[in-house]
Enzyme design. Structure first.
Site, PDB file in Angstrom:
ATOM      1  N   TYR A  14      -0.443   3.354 -12.584  1.00 13.97           N
ATOM      2  CA  TYR A  14       0.238   3.479 -11.281  1.00 13.97           C
ATOM      3  C   TYR A  14       1.515   2.648 -11.285  1.00 13.97           C
ATOM      4  O   TYR A  14       2.600   3.121 -10.914  1.00 13.97           O
ATOM      5  CB  TYR A  14      -0.746   3.014 -10.208  1.00 13.97           C
ATOM      6  CG  TYR A  14      -0.220   2.915  -8.796  1.00 13.97           C
ATOM      7  CD1 TYR A  14      -0.420   3.957  -7.893  1.00 13.97           C
ATOM      8  CD2 TYR A  14       0.420   1.764  -8.339  1.00 13.97           C
ATOM      9  CE1 TYR A  14       0.026   3.863  -6.586  1.00 13.97           C
ATOM     10  CE2 TYR A  14       0.865   1.672  -7.032  1.00 13.97           C
ATOM     11  CZ  TYR A  14       0.671   2.714  -6.162  1.00 13.97           C
ATOM     12  OH  TYR A  14       1.116   2.615  -4.864  1.00 13.97           O
ATOM     13  N   ASP A  38      -0.473   2.133   4.039  1.00 18.21           N
ATOM     14  CA  ASP A  38       0.487   1.170   3.485  1.00 18.21           C
ATOM     15  C   ASP A  38       1.552   0.901   4.522  1.00 18.21           C
ATOM     16  O   ASP A  38       2.463   1.708   4.685  1.00 18.21           O
ATOM     17  CB  ASP A  38       1.094   1.744   2.199  1.00 18.21           C
ATOM     18  CG  ASP A  38       2.024   0.754   1.500  1.00 18.21           C
ATOM     19  OD1 ASP A  38       2.340  -0.300   2.060  1.00 18.21           O
ATOM     20  OD2 ASP A  38       2.444   1.068   0.367  1.00 18.21           O
ATOM     21  N   ASP A  97       5.170  -9.278  -1.097  1.00 15.50           N
ATOM     22  CA  ASP A  97       3.913  -9.662  -1.756  1.00 15.50           C
ATOM     23  C   ASP A  97       2.791  -8.773  -1.244  1.00 15.50           C
ATOM     24  O   ASP A  97       2.554  -8.704  -0.028  1.00 15.50           O
ATOM     25  CB  ASP A  97       3.593 -11.136  -1.472  1.00 15.50           C
ATOM     26  CG  ASP A  97       4.569 -12.079  -2.164  1.00 15.50           C
ATOM     27  OD1 ASP A  97       5.141 -11.688  -3.201  1.00 15.50           O
ATOM     28  OD2 ASP A  97       4.745 -13.206  -1.664  1.00 15.50           O
ATOM     29  N   ASP A 100      -3.075  -4.254  -3.355  1.00 18.37           N
ATOM     30  CA  ASP A 100      -3.604  -2.905  -3.125  1.00 18.37           C
ATOM     31  C   ASP A 100      -5.094  -2.886  -3.419  1.00 18.37           C
ATOM     32  O   ASP A 100      -5.527  -3.408  -4.455  1.00 18.37           O
ATOM     33  CB  ASP A 100      -2.939  -1.883  -4.054  1.00 18.37           C
ATOM     34  CG  ASP A 100      -1.602  -1.376  -3.543  1.00 18.37           C
ATOM     35  OD1 ASP A 100      -1.155  -1.821  -2.469  1.00 18.37           O
ATOM     36  OD2 ASP A 100      -1.016  -0.522  -4.231  1.00 18.37           O
TER      37      ASP A 100
END
Lengths: 125, 125
Positions: A14, A38, A97, A100
Site C-alpha cells: 500500500y 479517513d 502523523d 491506519d
C-alpha cells in the site's frame, strides 16, 4: 484466511503503490465493497469506485508516506501501520502523523481502512 | 468532550504508570465499564476489576513500554499509540510490537482499548 505476514506485506505494498502515485494500484488492494474512514470520525466512503477516486485525489497531491514502525498484526483479521505523510499544504511543507488500522477478507484484500489522525496531527515543518 | 491533546496525554500517562508497575494507576485511567481486547481477536475483558487484575498481572512481569511514535488523535473519540513492549519470556529478552487504539468518554477516561499485535509481533532479541 490470509495470515499476518500476508496482511503486513499488503500494508507495505500500500505504501509503495501510494508513493508511486499509483491510485489504481492502491485501490486494487481493496475488496470491491470495502470502506475507508479517513480520518476516523469523518465521512465513511464505500466501494471500489469511491475508493479509487479518493486515492486519485490524495496521490495527486504529491504526498509521500514514511513508515515509522513495522506493521502490527493481530490474533484476528486486522493489522495496523503507523506512518507520517509528507505533503505540501498551502504552499508549505507539512507532516501528518497517522496510524491506519485495516481489516482483511479471506482473500487477503482490505475490507476496511480507518485512519487515526486529528487536527493537531497536522504539523507545518 | 475531552480533546485530542487530553487523550494523548492520557496515552502517555498510561505508559508512564505502566512503566512504574502501578497497576492501580493504569486502571484508574479507565471508565468503570471499560473493555480491553489485548490482543485484538482475543478475549474481551470488561469492568474495572477485571482490568485492574489484567494490569496487576502484566506489570508484574517487569515489562517496559517504549513509545515508537507520537500518539495519534482522530476526528472522533479515539486515539492510537504505537510502542514496543520489552519483557523477558521463557528466560529470554523479548520484544512485542504493539499498536493500541483507545476510545474515550466525555470525562476523558478510556472506554475501550484494543491492542493490535499478532503471534509474529513477538520477537526474541
Amino acid at each position: 484466511m490470509a495470515d499476518n505476514a500476508a496482511r503486513k506485506a499488503t500494508l507495505l505494498r500500500y505504501v509503495e503503490r501510494f508513493n508511486a502515485a499509483d491510485a489504481q494500484g492502491v485501490a486494487a488492494l481493496y475488496a470491491d465493497d470495502a470502506t475507508v474512514e479517513d480520518p476516523v470520525g469523518g465521512q465513511v466512503i464505500a466501494g471500489r469506485d469511491a475508493i479509487l477516486a479518493f486515492y486519485r485525489h490524495t496521490t495527486s497531491l504529491g504526498a509521500r508516506l514514511e513508515v515509522m514502525a513495522p506493521p502490527r498484526g493481530s490474533h484476528g483479521d486486522a493489522a495496523a501501520l503507523t506512518f507520517s505523510v509528507h505533503v505540501r499544504m498551502e504552499g508549505r511543507p507539512a507532516r501528518i502523523d497517522v496510524t491506519d488500522v485495516m481489516t482483511f477478507g479471506a482473500d487477503g484484500r482490505i475490507r476496511s481502512m480507518r485512519a487515526y489522525w486529528g487536527p493537531d496531527d497536522l504539523h507545518f515543518v
